[in-house]
Design a protein around this motif. Structure first.
Motif, short mmCIF file in Angstrom:
data_model
loop_
_atom_site.label_atom_id
_atom_site.label_comp_id
_atom_site.label_asym_id
_atom_site.label_seq_id
_atom_site.Cartn_x
_atom_site.Cartn_y
_atom_site.Cartn_z
N ARG A 62 87.47 0.28 29.42
CA ARG A 62 88.25 1.31 30.10
C ARG A 62 88.90 0.77 31.37
NH1 ARG A 62 87.20 6.50 27.81
NH2 ARG A 62 89.11 6.92 28.95
N ARG A 111 78.14 11.01 32.96
CA ARG A 111 78.74 9.84 33.63
C ARG A 111 77.73 8.69 33.67
NH1 ARG A 111 77.71 6.64 37.74
NH2 ARG A 111 77.54 8.23 39.33
N CYS A 114 77.48 7.07 30.26
CA CYS A 114 78.62 6.18 29.99
C CYS A 114 78.46 4.88 30.77
CB CYS A 114 79.92 6.89 30.36
SG CYS A 114 81.39 5.95 29.91
N CYS A 115 78.09 4.97 32.08
CA CYS A 115 77.89 3.75 32.87
C CYS A 115 76.74 2.92 32.30
CB CYS A 115 77.59 4.10 34.33
SG CYS A 115 79.04 4.54 35.32
N ARG A 118 78.24 1.28 29.01
CA ARG A 118 79.35 0.34 29.20
C ARG A 118 79.07 -0.73 30.25
NH1 ARG A 118 84.02 2.36 26.66
NH2 ARG A 118 83.99 4.61 26.27
N LYS A 119 78.07 -0.48 31.15
CA LYS A 119 77.85 -1.45 32.22
C LYS A 119 76.40 -1.95 32.31
CE LYS A 119 81.35 0.24 35.46
NZ LYS A 119 81.52 0.78 36.82
N CYS A 197 86.56 1.25 36.38
CA CYS A 197 87.22 1.74 35.17
C CYS A 197 88.38 2.67 35.55
CB CYS A 197 86.22 2.51 34.32
SG CYS A 197 84.90 1.48 33.63
N PRO A 199 89.65 5.55 34.27
CA PRO A 199 89.51 7.01 34.41
C PRO A 199 88.64 7.42 35.60
CG PRO A 199 88.54 6.24 32.32
CD PRO A 199 89.00 5.03 33.07
N TRP A 215 84.55 7.76 41.21
CA TRP A 215 83.88 8.99 40.79
C TRP A 215 84.10 10.07 41.86
CZ3 TRP A 215 80.80 4.40 41.30
CH2 TRP A 215 80.80 3.63 40.14
FE1 SF4 Z 1 82.24 5.12 31.93
FE2 SF4 Z 1 83.39 3.21 33.39
FE3 SF4 Z 1 83.55 5.72 34.16
FE4 SF4 Z 1 81.18 4.46 34.28
S1 SF4 Z 1 82.99 3.95 35.50
S2 SF4 Z 1 81.60 6.56 33.56
S3 SF4 Z 1 81.40 3.10 32.51
S4 SF4 Z 1 84.43 4.88 32.25
#
Ligand code: SF4
Length: 232
Positions: A62, A111, A114-115, A118-119, A197, A199, A215
């Motif tokens: 992303r 959130r 997802c973190c 992806r991380k 990222c 978004p 965020w």
């Molecule tokens: Fe997902 Fe990246 Fe946003 Fe974390 S920072 S919630 S990994 S899109």
């Protein structure tokens, strides 16, 4: 070990810290980069010291187009390899199937999920086997970071973290980038001091703190993705 290392590195310039780590820990140390301005300074220092320290990045899927641009320029400029870690496809597929592609806006739990996918999970694979993890953290970036130390033990990840730019100001980082003609993400010139990222990152307004654009819809106290929440 952490205390000894702190004593050994105390008062040294960032370049010298990278040289000492290169000479004494070589392949046991790794630098993480998300191609932000601080990471670019450290990548430059690692390259100057002979590129014996591994460099890795987390490709979350992303990222901004500008991040791929500076990633390519960095590879061309330094002729180094950057180890790249992707999230596990099955985990991303399941999350997006169940919750859609933008679930992170709906709740802190989403959130964090997802973190994590992806991380955090890829990070654990990226630092496995290393003793020292070098990061671009600066104290001035946030109150959370101010309370860290330039050498610290991360019990959660069982690794020593070193932040050679811990005491640097943003001005010092920018001056170093200019002086050494280091490639950097063009978003930094458009109000993005901290770039993650796409978004989950926006430009900051005058007077806002460095991480206000990350965020931005969440409570301030929750604004870390978990990569740098060091448990002692
Ligand atoms: Fe997902 Fe990246 Fe946003 Fe974390 S920072 S919630 S990994 S899109």
């Amino acid at each position: 070990m952490v205390e000894l290392l702190k004593e050994r590195l105390k008062g040294l310039a960032a370049e010298r810290i990278i040289q000492v780590i290169t000479e004494e820990w070589g392949q046991k140390a790794v630098l993480s980069t998300s191609f932000g301005i601080e990471d670019q300074v450290l990548t430059h220092m690692v390259a100057q010291a002979g590129a014996k320290i591994d460099v890795f990045t987390l490709e979350t899927g992303r990222l901004f187009p500008e991040t791929y641009y500076v990633w390519n320029r960095t590879l061309e400029h330094y002729k180094i390899k950057i180890k790249t870690y992707y999230p596990q496809a099955a985990l991303v597929e399941e999350m997006v199937t169940q919750k859609g592609p933008s679930s992170f806006y709906e709740s802190v739990e989403n959130r964090k999920e997802c973190c994590y996918i992806r991380k955090i999970e890829p990070l654990r694979r990226a630092i496995k086997g290393y003793h020292i993890w070098i990061t671009g953290i600066r104290a001035e970036q946030s109150p959370n970071r101010e309370s860290m130390d330039f050498v610290e033990w991360d019990a959660g990840n069982q690794i020593i973290k070193i932040h050679p730019l811990f005491a640097w100001s943003l001005q010092e980082v920018e001056d170093y980038i200019k002086k050494h003609h280091i490639p950097y993400n063009p978003l930094h010139d458009k109000g993005y001091p901290s770039i993650g990222c796409q978004p989950c990152t926006r430009a900051i307004r005058e007077g806002e703190d460095f991480r206000a654009g990350r965020w931005w819809w969440e409570d301030k106290s929750k604004k870390e993705c978990g990569l740098h929440i060091t448990q002692s």
